[in-house]
Design a protein around this motif. Structure first.
Motif, short mmCIF file in Angstrom:
data_model
loop_
_atom_site.label_atom_id
_atom_site.label_comp_id
_atom_site.label_asym_id
_atom_site.label_seq_id
_atom_site.Cartn_x
_atom_site.Cartn_y
_atom_site.Cartn_z
N TYR A 180 0.80 -1.23 0.00
CA TYR A 180 0.00 0.00 0.00
C TYR A 180 0.83 1.28 0.00
N LYS B 231 -3.54 7.99 3.51
CA LYS B 231 -3.06 7.37 2.26
C LYS B 231 -3.63 5.96 2.11
N SER C 6 -7.30 6.18 1.02
CA SER C 6 -7.37 6.57 -0.39
C SER C 6 -7.04 5.39 -1.30
N TRP C 7 -6.06 4.59 -0.91
CA TRP C 7 -5.68 3.41 -1.70
C TRP C 7 -6.85 2.44 -1.80
N GLU D 216 -2.30 0.27 -12.38
CA GLU D 216 -2.37 1.73 -12.26
C GLU D 216 -3.56 2.30 -13.02
N PHE E 153 -6.68 1.74 -10.96
CA PHE E 153 -6.72 2.71 -9.87
C PHE E 153 -7.12 4.10 -10.39
#
Length: 636
Positions: free
Chosen positions: A470, A486, A489-490, A535, A538
């Protein structure tokens, strides 16, 4: 490419439907929740209330739903939230969503209000809007049985509302396969306001992927990975209630404490299993079979047979009402499923009214003669019924915890544990900081299935593992605030992508050592015949979160002031147990919230989105709508 390419739009006011190309939506937002979010954002304006005929309900299968990918049976629902006026999204398992894909459709968009009760029947290319007058007033269980008998087909898949939705209880939900719920946002009442009793699907087509051999190989690889995971073994042993034990922090008496002590052992999965479990059940193509089937053969609930429950039912109807009786928890869970009520909102409302009764805020005369003393099982079951049918005190309680407290007054709102006007049924919020942040900032108005991580407190999530997975070394440390913004948010972006793929969240890192973002990207790549990286998933997840955030800003008026925990969690620490002394002090919360907004690229003062982040995400329509409302932070 794993989607059918077809979407059905229904106008129940006119009694009509037409088929639309779904590919343009799925090409950008994958499917499921992402597609639903975008359609709702574009088509429902601020002046449309959740119960208006012009509000829409978007039921969506994910891009991988109905394939041989593991646990690919998830259905998403997106609509306007009856509790918050913002966005509501829910996600349920079972077998409905794959059947929708086999019938040849990715999504259903429903608006309008039928003049009489109806149900929708989809059987491959045959689509009908049928009379449901004979089903109105029936429970979800009765409705499912009657429809199968009427159609002479036991394999049709059905979602329906119960009396709770028909009577527009704000805590009403939608039930699939008698035991799977689309829960948040009063969606059962929204469906009831449309006079839509049920949706029935039957399909005979297949779901195709671009690279069958490559997809098969990836599926084999991830199934094998899951087979050797501690997360799979954990869920197979007892589902999410396997977490219940004396050391677990769960709420007590409307969160007067965060620990249930030795009574917790009475609610362990071993007790449920030994006394009542008859078999295990799995959703579509799921290797974990984390659900249970229970039969009660003695006591006041004798004769009840029902699919089992998740940990939220144990804390909501067990510890938070001070009832250490598995049979009672099974009864309440099943009763809510029959009546079509969301157990999180219902259990929150019950705990609040019991708390008010203890503090003499409400009297026996005001509760229809019911003695709402902690542990009174009979009174709790009766209140559930009263809520569904809006009888007596149930008419007030059917408004949900926040609105019921506002109506009763007498400082009862101070005892209401709510977030964004939505009742809270969660464990360990005072002790696990990222868990709490994910619940409070959830775009659907509470609940841990938006961005709350499950990593805090897991012994195998070391600093090294936290950093590798993470980018947060403290991911396994529950009490620290460092890095938790963080982490949330992940998981927000991760969960949004999984909901859009149509896979179960329990297959993922969220349940410890299961599938990674790279695994999902590999499955999706083989399904669509195009190389997709984690990515990119995400990035789409980030777009989805920002669409939801903007819808809330415009429609619900949310800002920073709405991203704070319930006052009880700020002021009152956990009194006993391993997390004694833990609370959520405002100074620490503000620091974490500042970091959370900064990571997202949102304004720390207002909580609003900035021109810069929306330009980066290429969400031009979102940017323009916010600008028109005067709720966009500009670059200058």
């Amino acid at each position: 490419m794993s989607i059918t390419g077809k979407l059905i739009r229904f106008d129940l006011t006119k009694g009509t439907y037409f088929i639309e190309d779904s590919a343009p939506y799925h090409d950008i937002y994958i499917g499921g929740r992402g597609v639903g979010d975008w359609i709702l954002f574009k088509e429902v304006e601020k002046d449309v209330s959740p119960l208006d005929p012009e509000n829409i309900m978007v039921f969506g299968a994910g891009a991988l739903t109905g394939t041989i990918a593991p646990s690919s049976g998830r259905l998403s629902l997106v609509t306007k939230n009856l509790m918050t006026e913002g966005i509501a999204f829910s996600n349920a398992g079972g077998h409905f969503a794959p059947e929708l894909k086999y019938a040849g459709y990715d999504d259903l968009v429903i608006k309008g209000k039928s003049p009489n009760p109806v149900y929708i029947l989809i059987n491959d290319e045959k689509v009908e809007i049928r009379d449901a007058s004979h089903l109105w007033g029936k429970t979800t269980w009765e409705t499912e049985d009657l429809i199968k008998e009427e159609l002479e087909d036991k394999k049709v898949q059905i979602l329906s509302i119960g009396p709770g939705g028909e009577n527009l209880a704000k805590s009403a939900c939608i039930i699939i396969n008698k035991g799977r719920a689309l829960g948040f946002g009063g969606c059962g009442a929204i469906m009831g306001a449309k006079n839509l009793k049920a949706i029935v699907v039957r399909g005979s087509h297949s779901v195709e992927v671009k690279d069958p051999e490559g997809f098969m190989n990836e599926c084999y690889r991830v199934f094998k990975k899951m087979e050797h995971s501690i997360g799979t073994n954990f869920l197979r042993q007892g589902g999410t209630i396997n977490k219940i034990g004396p050391a677990l922090s769960i709420p007590y008496r409307n969160y007067q404490d965060g620990h249930y002590g030795q009574k917790t052992a009475e609610l362990s999965q071993l007790n449920f299993k030994r006394k009542y479990e008859t078999k295990r059940i799995a959703c579509f193509n799921c290797p974990m079979y984390c659900s249970h089937f229970y039969a009660i053969d003695k006591g006041p609930y004798r004769g009840l047979k029902a699919e089992g429950l998740q940990i939220n039912a144990v804390r909501g109807f067990g510890s938070n009402l001070d009832v250490a009786d598995p049979a009672f928890v099974i009864k309440c869970n099943a009763y809510c499923n029959q009546l079509g009520l969301h157990i999180d909102e219902i259990s929150s409302t019950l705990a609040w009214i019991f708390d008010c009764y203890e503090k003499n805020i409400v009297t026996k005369e005001e509760t229809d003669g019911l003695s709402l003393e902690w542990g009174n099982q009979e009174a709790a079951v009766e209140l559930i019924k009263k809520i569904a049918y809006r009888q007596g005190i149930g008419d007030i309680l059917a408004e949900g915890t926040y609105r019921a407290a506002s109506k009763i007054g007498k400082n009862s709102l101070k005892r209401a544990v709510v977030i964004k006007k939505t009742g809270v049924n969660e464990g360990n919020m005072r002790g696990k900081k990222a868990w709490a942040l994910g619940i409070v900032t959830s775009t659907r108005g509470g609940g841990h299935l938006t961005g709350s991580p499950n990593s805090e407190g897991l012994r195998n999530i070391t600093y090294q593992i936290g950093e590798e997975r993470y980018g947060v070394p403290t991911a396994g440390q529950p009490k620290t605030y460092e890095g938790k913004a963080k982490l949330v948010s992940w998981f927000e972006k991760f969960k949004a992508a999984i909901d859009s793929l149509g896979l179960c969240y329990f297959t993922s890192y969220w349940q410890n050592n299961l599938l990674s973002p790279d695994d999902y990207a590999a499955l999706y790549s083989k399904a669509i015949g195009r190389d997709i990286k984690a990515e990119q998933l995400f990035a789409i997840g980030e777009k989805i979160i920002n669409i939801e955030k903007a819808f809330n800003t415009i429609n619900a008026g949310f800002s920073r002031k709405d991203d704070y925990p319930p006052q009880r969690f700020i002021d009152e620490p956990v009194k006993t147990g391993p997390l004694a002394g833990e609370r959520l002090p405002l100074d620490k919360w503000d620091q974490m919230l500042d970091e959370y907004y900064e990571i997202h690229g949102w304004d720390k003062v207002t909580g609003w989105q900035t021109e810069r982040i929306l330009e980066k995400l290429r969400l031009k329509e979102v940017e323009e709508k916010l600008r028109k409302e005067g709720k966009l932070i500009t670059n200058d």
